[in-house]
Scaffold this motif. Structure first.
Motif, PDB file in Angstrom:
ATOM      1  N   THR A  70       9.489   0.585  -8.756  1.00  7.46           N
ATOM      2  CA  THR A  70      10.895   0.417  -9.131  1.00  7.46           C
ATOM      3  C   THR A  70      11.623   1.574  -8.485  1.00  7.46           C
ATOM      4  OG1 THR A  70      10.719   1.801 -11.102  1.00  7.46           O
ATOM      5  CG2 THR A  70      10.311  -0.552 -11.406  1.00  7.46           C
ATOM      6  N   ALA A  71      12.932   1.513  -8.467  1.00 11.81           N
ATOM      7  CA  ALA A  71      13.682   2.623  -7.871  1.00 11.81           C
ATOM      8  C   ALA A  71      13.380   3.920  -8.608  1.00 11.81           C
ATOM      9  CB  ALA A  71      15.177   2.316  -7.909  1.00 11.81           C
ATOM     10  N   GLU A  72      13.213   3.816  -9.928  1.00 12.87           N
ATOM     11  CA  GLU A  72      12.957   5.010 -10.730  1.00 12.87           C
ATOM     12  C   GLU A  72      11.600   5.601 -10.397  1.00 12.87           C
ATOM     13  OE1 GLU A  72      12.469   6.335 -15.433  1.00 12.87           O
ATOM     14  OE2 GLU A  72      12.908   4.257 -14.884  1.00 12.87           O
ATOM     15  N   VAL A  73      10.584   4.750 -10.271  1.00 10.23           N
ATOM     16  CA  VAL A  73       9.239   5.227  -9.997  1.00 10.23           C
ATOM     17  C   VAL A  73       9.162   5.896  -8.643  1.00 10.23           C
ATOM     18  CG1 VAL A  73       6.854   4.494  -9.585  1.00 10.23           C
ATOM     19  CG2 VAL A  73       8.131   3.542 -11.502  1.00 10.23           C
ATOM     20  N   VAL A  74       9.780   5.287  -7.625  1.00 14.66           N
ATOM     21  CA  VAL A  74       9.769   5.885  -6.291  1.00 14.66           C
ATOM     22  C   VAL A  74      10.454   7.238  -6.306  1.00 14.66           C
ATOM     23  CG1 VAL A  74      10.638   5.654  -3.939  1.00 14.66           C
ATOM     24  CG2 VAL A  74       9.606   3.696  -5.071  1.00 14.66           C
ATOM     25  N   ALA A  75      11.560   7.327  -7.054  1.00 13.18           N
ATOM     26  CA  ALA A  75      12.276   8.600  -7.126  1.00 13.18           C
ATOM     27  C   ALA A  75      11.426   9.673  -7.759  1.00 13.18           C
ATOM     28  CB  ALA A  75      13.578   8.418  -7.922  1.00 13.18           C
ATOM     29  N   ASP A  76      10.576   9.289  -8.716  1.00  8.36           N
ATOM     30  CA  ASP A  76       9.727  10.252  -9.401  1.00  8.36           C
ATOM     31  C   ASP A  76       8.465  10.563  -8.625  1.00  8.36           C
ATOM     32  OD1 ASP A  76      11.477  10.389 -11.439  1.00  8.36           O
ATOM     33  OD2 ASP A  76      10.422   8.983 -12.753  1.00  8.36           O
ATOM     34  N   GLY A  77       8.269   9.909  -7.497  1.00 10.28           N
ATOM     35  CA  GLY A  77       7.009  10.037  -6.788  1.00 10.28           C
ATOM     36  C   GLY A  77       6.820  11.319  -6.019  1.00 10.28           C
ATOM     37  N   GLY A  78       7.826  12.157  -5.927  1.00  8.88           N
ATOM     38  CA  GLY A  78       7.660  13.423  -5.235  1.00  8.88           C
ATOM     39  C   GLY A  78       8.496  13.463  -3.966  1.00  8.88           C
ATOM     40  N   GLY A  79       8.394  14.592  -3.267  1.00  7.05           N
ATOM     41  CA  GLY A  79       9.177  14.794  -2.062  1.00  7.05           C
ATOM     42  C   GLY A  79       8.579  14.112  -0.863  1.00  7.05           C
ATOM     43  N   GLY A  80       9.296  14.241   0.269  1.00  9.61           N
ATOM     44  CA  GLY A  80       8.860  13.585   1.484  1.00  9.61           C
ATOM     45  C   GLY A  80       7.522  14.088   1.986  1.00  9.61           C
ATOM     46  N   ASP A  81       7.159  15.346   1.707  1.00  9.35           N
ATOM     47  CA  ASP A  81       5.905  15.878   2.193  1.00  9.35           C
ATOM     48  C   ASP A  81       4.715  15.280   1.473  1.00  9.35           C
ATOM     49  OD1 ASP A  81       6.595  17.043  -0.214  1.00  9.35           O
ATOM     50  OD2 ASP A  81       5.634  18.961   0.236  1.00  9.35           O
ATOM     51  N   SER A  82       4.936  14.542   0.392  1.00 14.06           N
ATOM     52  CA  SER A  82       3.846  13.940  -0.349  1.00 14.06           C
ATOM     53  C   SER A  82       3.669  12.458  -0.035  1.00 14.06           C
ATOM     54  CB  SER A  82       4.077  14.098  -1.863  1.00 14.06           C
ATOM     55  OG  SER A  82       4.044  15.449  -2.227  1.00 14.06           O
ATOM     56  N   ALA A  83       4.534  11.897   0.781  1.00  8.20           N
ATOM     57  CA  ALA A  83       4.406  10.485   1.124  1.00  8.20           C
ATOM     58  C   ALA A  83       3.194  10.274   2.000  1.00  8.20           C
ATOM     59  CB  ALA A  83       5.668  10.012   1.832  1.00  8.20           C
ATOM     60  N   VAL A  84       2.686   9.028   2.010  1.00  8.85           N
ATOM     61  CA  VAL A  84       1.543   8.731   2.866  1.00  8.85           C
ATOM     62  C   VAL A  84       1.953   8.925   4.317  1.00  8.85           C
ATOM     63  CG1 VAL A  84       2.108   6.267   2.953  1.00  8.85           C
ATOM     64  CG2 VAL A  84      -0.210   7.024   3.453  1.00  8.85           C
ATOM     65  N   PRO A  85       1.150   9.655   5.115  1.00 10.03           N
ATOM     66  CA  PRO A  85       1.505   9.866   6.508  1.00 10.03           C
ATOM     67  C   PRO A  85       1.433   8.580   7.301  1.00 10.03           C
ATOM     68  CG  PRO A  85      -0.701  10.698   6.027  1.00 10.03           C
ATOM     69  CD  PRO A  85      -0.078  10.325   4.717  1.00 10.03           C
ATOM     70  N   ASP A  86       2.088   8.587   8.486  1.00  8.90           N
ATOM     71  CA  ASP A  86       2.085   7.387   9.316  1.00  8.90           C
ATOM     72  C   ASP A  86       0.671   6.958   9.667  1.00  8.90           C
ATOM     73  OD1 ASP A  86       4.813   7.356   9.244  1.00  8.90           O
ATOM     74  OD2 ASP A  86       5.069   8.420  11.147  1.00  8.90           O
ATOM     75  N   SER A  87      -0.214   7.939   9.873  1.00  9.63           N
ATOM     76  CA  SER A  87      -1.601   7.607  10.208  1.00  9.63           C
ATOM     77  C   SER A  87      -2.267   6.848   9.070  1.00  9.63           C
ATOM     78  CB  SER A  87      -2.385   8.888  10.507  1.00  9.63           C
ATOM     79  OG  SER A  87      -2.373   9.760   9.385  1.00  9.63           O
ATOM     80  N   GLY A  88      -1.919   7.205   7.817  1.00 11.14           N
ATOM     81  CA  GLY A  88      -2.490   6.513   6.668  1.00 11.14           C
ATOM     82  C   GLY A  88      -1.985   5.096   6.559  1.00 11.14           C
ATOM     83  N   ALA A  89      -0.683   4.893   6.785  1.00  7.31           N
ATOM     84  CA  ALA A  89      -0.113   3.549   6.732  1.00  7.31           C
ATOM     85  C   ALA A  89      -0.719   2.672   7.818  1.00  7.31           C
ATOM     86  CB  ALA A  89       1.404   3.627   6.883  1.00  7.31           C
ATOM     87  N   SER A  90      -0.895   3.236   9.005  1.00  7.94           N
ATOM     88  CA  SER A  90      -1.507   2.489  10.102  1.00  7.94           C
ATOM     89  C   SER A  90      -2.952   2.147   9.783  1.00  7.94           C
ATOM     90  CB  SER A  90      -1.431   3.317  11.389  1.00  7.94           C
ATOM     91  OG  SER A  90      -2.104   2.663  12.443  1.00  7.94           O
ATOM     92  N   MET A  91      -3.665   3.077   9.172  1.00  5.20           N
ATOM     93  CA  MET A  91      -5.058   2.834   8.792  1.00  5.20           C
ATOM     94  C   MET A  91      -5.154   1.715   7.766  1.00  5.20           C
ATOM     95  SD  MET A  91      -7.795   5.522   7.118  1.00  5.20           S
ATOM     96  CE  MET A  91      -7.730   6.577   8.568  1.00  5.20           C
ATOM     97  N   LEU A  92      -4.233   1.696   6.804  1.00  4.92           N
ATOM     98  CA  LEU A  92      -4.220   0.657   5.783  1.00  4.92           C
ATOM     99  C   LEU A  92      -4.018  -0.711   6.416  1.00  4.92           C
ATOM    100  CD1 LEU A  92      -4.175  -0.253   2.821  1.00  4.92           C
ATOM    101  CD2 LEU A  92      -1.732   0.295   2.777  1.00  4.92           C
ATOM    102  N   GLU A  93      -3.098  -0.795   7.352  1.00  2.00           N
ATOM    103  CA  GLU A  93      -2.822  -2.067   8.019  1.00  2.00           C
ATOM    104  C   GLU A  93      -4.018  -2.534   8.839  1.00  2.00           C
ATOM    105  OE1 GLU A  93       0.380  -3.970  11.224  1.00  2.00           O
ATOM    106  OE2 GLU A  93       0.674  -1.957  10.392  1.00  2.00           O
ATOM    107  N   GLN A  94      -4.736  -1.605   9.440  1.00  2.00           N
ATOM    108  CA  GLN A  94      -5.877  -1.962  10.274  1.00  2.00           C
ATOM    109  C   GLN A  94      -7.061  -2.464   9.455  1.00  2.00           C
ATOM    110  OE1 GLN A  94      -6.803   1.476  12.622  1.00  2.00           O
ATOM    111  NE2 GLN A  94      -4.863   1.422  13.752  1.00  2.00           N
ATOM    112  N   ARG A  95      -7.229  -1.940   8.261  1.00  2.00           N
ATOM    113  CA  ARG A  95      -8.436  -2.239   7.491  1.00  2.00           C
ATOM    114  C   ARG A  95      -8.252  -3.364   6.478  1.00  2.00           C
ATOM    115  NH1 ARG A  95     -10.622   2.483   6.002  1.00  2.00           N
ATOM    116  NH2 ARG A  95     -11.595   1.916   4.040  1.00  2.00           N
ATOM    117  N   ALA A  96      -7.008  -3.735   6.165  1.00  2.00           N
ATOM    118  CA  ALA A  96      -6.816  -4.709   5.093  1.00  2.00           C
ATOM    119  C   ALA A  96      -5.505  -5.471   5.248  1.00  2.00           C
ATOM    120  CB  ALA A  96      -6.840  -3.995   3.732  1.00  2.00           C
TER     121      ALA A  96
END
Length: 365
Positions: A70-96
């Protein structure tokens, strides 16, 4: 939400038809999302996941925005340095293949079988992308008592730990429920994991009932996580190298009618080798690269010296029995080397315990 923290449970499933549906239906209402990872099952696991997800959605009547809790949950998720890195998002797409959420269930299909650790890793990557505050792991076979989940969440919510794990060995009544062969193997791997990870009070490292904070998950290097059954042991080593706090929580196990798919000969060989490699990696990263502590040198010098003592002792026996040489001098020198090396190793263990003492907490109630 659990105590104002979003919760996204990772549930790996491989041939769990007849079990995984119950796990979905029995998931507590405070859980915001369930990441169900089908690891290329050959039975009706995938269909059961979808059916149970539909029923859960009807029961809870939850609505989620596409791509976020939800918008609230994403806002509470932390700063930009804690988001999944691009390499992680790419890895997720490749494996599943990550399908659209059905209520609070996110159905995920692996492109190929990756094993238990691989499924957990995929779920972690998906949870990172959603910036969930706390990410527990629950097996898809129904062995874990979901009423015990708050015990794992509370240490993280109360900022006492970055990672919490179940422990079936703290109480005798819990240990008595474990089959003898599992208890014996668990005890051996517990000792080896203590040495490899540096968490000397932590027991039952094979327990897959865990919870990790978003901060720890984003900073522990999950992209390099071990993907075989020893993933629980591997992540403890990675957490220690990054100075994370671990809570060891007393939780009983539930043993049902499911059959283990583990080949224990392969399991012991692979996990033991992984722990040895991780041990030297932790010494290098934590005590030589990120900081310096002489205990790393104590470990290395002690192990090398003790090894020379053992080799010297074997040579002494060979020289005496085969070559007819004297035993006393060679045996004495070998014993001295082994004793000195053992003392250095024990000093290193003592220093390691002292360094990590503040990073562990046991929750018994």
């Amino acid at each position: 939400m659990y105590r104002e923290h979003s919760v996204g449970v990772v549930v790996p499933a491989y041939n769990e038809e007849g079990f995984v549906g119950d796990v979905i239906r029995e998931m507590p209402e405070y859980v915001d999302r369930m990441y169900l990872i089908d690891d290329c099952s050959t039975d009706g696991t995938w269909e059961e996941i979808l059916e149970a997800a539909e029923k859960d959605a009807e029961k809870t009547e939850l609505e989620f925005d596409e791509g976020a809790l939800t918008a609230e949950v994403v806002a509470d998720g932390g700063g930009g340095d804690s988001a999944v890195p691009d390499s992680g998002a790419s890895m997720l797409e490749q494996r599943a293949v990550v399908h659209d959420a059905v209520g609070r269930v996110v159905p995920i299909q692996h492109r190929e079988n990756l094993g238990a650790g691989g499924a957990i890793k995929t779920g972690y990557l998906a949870a990172l992308a959603d910036r969930v505050d706390i990410v527990p792991t629950v097996d898809g076979d129904g062995q874990m008592d979901l009423s015990q989940l708050p015990k794992l969440l509370d240490p993280i919510v109360e900022d006492e730990a970055d990672y919490a794990k179940g422990n079936r060995l703290l109480y005798k009544e819990f240990r008595s429920d474990m089959p003898p062969f599992r208890f014996f193997g668990n005890s051996i791997l517990t000792f080896l994991t203590k040495i490899a990870s540096g968490y000397w009070k932590t027991m039952d490292p094979q327990n897959g009932y865990t919870a990790i904070s978003h901060y720890a998950l984003a900073n522990v290097g999950i992209e390099n996580m071990y993907e075989y059954y020893g993933y629980c042991n591997d992540i403890l080593v990675k957490l220690n190298a990054k100075g994370m706090r671990v809570a060891d929580v007393a939780i009983p196990a539930v043993y049902g009618d499911e059959e283990s798919s583990i080949d224990y000969t392969t399991y012991i060989r692979k996990v033991s080798g992984m722990l040895l490699r991780n041990f030297f990696w932790r010494l290098k990263v934590k005590y030589l690269v990120l900081d310096f502590h002489p205990l790393a040198l104590f470990y290395l010098f002690g192990a090398a010296t003790a090894g020379l003592g053992i080799l010297g002792g074997l040579w002494s026996l060979y020289a005496t029995l085969v070559l007819g040489s004297g035993l006393f001098i060679r045996a004495s020198v070998s014993m001295m080397l082994f004793t000195m090396g053992s003392m250095f190793v024990m000093f290193a263990m003592l220093f390691d315990m002292q360094v990590n003492e503040s990073k562990e907490v046991q929750v018994k109630d």
